[in-house]
Structure formats: C-alpha cells, structure tokens
Design a protein around this motif. Structure first.
Motif, PDB file in Angstrom:
ATOM      1  N   GLN A  10     -20.749  17.650  14.816  1.00 39.57           N
ATOM      2  CA  GLN A  10     -21.099  16.238  14.972  1.00 39.57           C
ATOM      3  C   GLN A  10     -20.942  15.794  16.424  1.00 39.57           C
ATOM      4  OE1 GLN A  10     -18.696  13.541  12.611  1.00 39.57           O
ATOM      5  NE2 GLN A  10     -20.393  12.110  12.424  1.00 39.57           N
ATOM      6  N   LYS A  11     -21.845  14.906  16.853  1.00 35.82           N
ATOM      7  CA  LYS A  11     -21.797  14.322  18.198  1.00 35.82           C
ATOM      8  C   LYS A  11     -21.611  12.819  18.080  1.00 35.82           C
ATOM      9  CE  LYS A  11     -24.824  17.427  20.785  1.00 35.82           C
ATOM     10  NZ  LYS A  11     -26.033  17.496  21.632  1.00 35.82           N
ATOM     11  N   GLU A  67     -18.777  16.177  21.466  1.00 31.43           N
ATOM     12  CA  GLU A  67     -19.316  17.062  20.429  1.00 31.43           C
ATOM     13  C   GLU A  67     -18.195  17.961  19.919  1.00 31.43           C
ATOM     14  OE1 GLU A  67     -22.641  20.582  19.741  1.00 31.43           O
ATOM     15  OE2 GLU A  67     -22.431  19.692  21.728  1.00 31.43           O
ATOM     16  N   ASN A  68     -18.046  17.994  18.601  1.00 34.69           N
ATOM     17  CA  ASN A  68     -17.061  18.871  17.979  1.00 34.69           C
ATOM     18  C   ASN A  68     -17.703  20.244  17.800  1.00 34.69           C
ATOM     19  OD1 ASN A  68     -15.235  20.282  16.445  1.00 34.69           O
ATOM     20  ND2 ASN A  68     -14.984  18.705  14.885  1.00 34.69           N
ATOM     21  N   ARG A  69     -17.295  21.191  18.626  1.00 32.92           N
ATOM     22  CA  ARG A  69     -17.836  22.554  18.557  1.00 32.92           C
ATOM     23  C   ARG A  69     -16.936  23.475  17.746  1.00 32.92           C
ATOM     24  NH1 ARG A  69     -20.617  24.149  24.243  1.00 32.92           N
ATOM     25  NH2 ARG A  69     -22.380  22.732  24.039  1.00 32.92           N
ATOM     26  N   GLU A 119     -21.806   9.304  20.852  1.00 34.58           N
ATOM     27  CA  GLU A 119     -22.074   8.838  22.211  1.00 34.58           C
ATOM     28  C   GLU A 119     -21.668   7.381  22.340  1.00 34.58           C
ATOM     29  OE1 GLU A 119     -25.951   7.644  24.767  1.00 34.58           O
ATOM     30  OE2 GLU A 119     -25.956   9.696  24.007  1.00 34.58           O
TER      31      GLU A 119
END
Length: 171
Positions: free
Chosen positions: A160-161, A68-70, A163
């Motif tokens: 954005q995530k 995840e882009n934090r 997986e």
C-alpha cells in the motif's frame, strides 16, 4: 594469548552489531519514504509543478511525501511528517486530509520544532504587557509559525502507498 582473548571477546560484539545492522536494513526496506519539493508555476492560467532548481521570495513550493510499505507485514501507527523549512512558511489550508481506505486522517501541526503536535487551531502561552503589567495570555498560533505537519496512519498494508502534500511560500 592476549590477541586470541581479544578476538574471542569481539566475536559476540561483532555478531550483535551485524544483527543490529541487518535489523536496521530490514526496517529501512520495509517502509520507503520519498519527499519531493516542486515549484508551483502558473502557465496559461493553469498551475503546473516544475522541478525547484531555483526559488525566490514569494515562490510557492508543493511538498509531497509518498510512503510505500514494501514489507510483508502491516505497519501500524505510521507517522508521515513533512518539515517546513525555516526559509518558508506554511500556506494555511494546503495540507489536505488523507483518505486511506475508510479512514480520513487529518493533518496535525507543530510550532515547536516537531516536539508536540495538535489539530488546528493551535494555542500557545505568551507574556504581554497590558495596562503596564506583564501578564500571560493564551493566543492562537499563526499557521505561518508551523514548523512541521504530520499525518498518523492507523495502518499501512503490504504494497500500500499513501501520499500527503502541503504548500509553503518562500520568505
């Protein structure tokens, strides 16, 4: 006098180390990575995932890596890597391509401890004896020899995530 000089000389070094620490913390807070392994169990004819508290030879594990882009900036060329433990082997075909926006990212694999990656089928050179002579041949790498899987995301936007997952079997 000597102590004062030593303290003065340490101030730039201390400030530089503090800057590096702050930079490292900022980068660590930008991309959150969460890797989990769960045991695949069949109950009432359906596959379910359970916490992998104990495993035995023949057990299947599903590995999931969530990124995840934090941060506030788009990250580019993000490599998501799942190492395949030595006590397991990769189950061929279980690392699916990742759909991210309009892009489809196919997994690449390594058989040399993560030094090099490529799309299957991977090839390696081996020395074998044929007709009494030692020769070098190029052979296809068995997916059970894979040591890592990698997906390289062209970009990961803020918030954005992504997986990725694959399965291994305990040896």
């Amino acid at each position: 006098m000597r102590e004062v000089r030593t303290l003065r000389n340490r101030k730039p070094l201390t400030a530089f180390l503090a800057f590096l620490l702050a930079l490292g913390l900022a980068l660590a807070q930008t991309l959150l990575l969460d890797l989990k392994a769960q045991k695949v169990v069949v109950k009432e004819g359906k596959e379910v995932l359970e916490e992998a508290l104990a495993v035995a030879p023949g057990d299947t594990l599903e590995w999931r890596l969530v990124a995840e882009n934090r941060g506030k900036e788009t990250l580019r060329q993000v490599a998501l890597v799942i190492p395949i433990p030595k006590e397991t082997f990769y189950l061929d075909g279980t690392a699916a391509p990742l759909r991210l926006g309009n892009a489809t990212i196919r997994p690449e694999f390594s058989f040399d401890g993560g030094r090099t990656f490529g799309l299957p089928p991977l090839k390696k050179r081996v020395r074998v004896v044929e007709n009494g002579k030692e020769v070098e041949k190029e052979v296809e790498v068995d997916p059970k020899e894979y040591t890592h899987a990698r997906w390289v995301l062209p970009e990961l936007r803020p918030g954005q995530k992504a997986e990725v997952r694959l399965r291994t079997m305990v040896k």
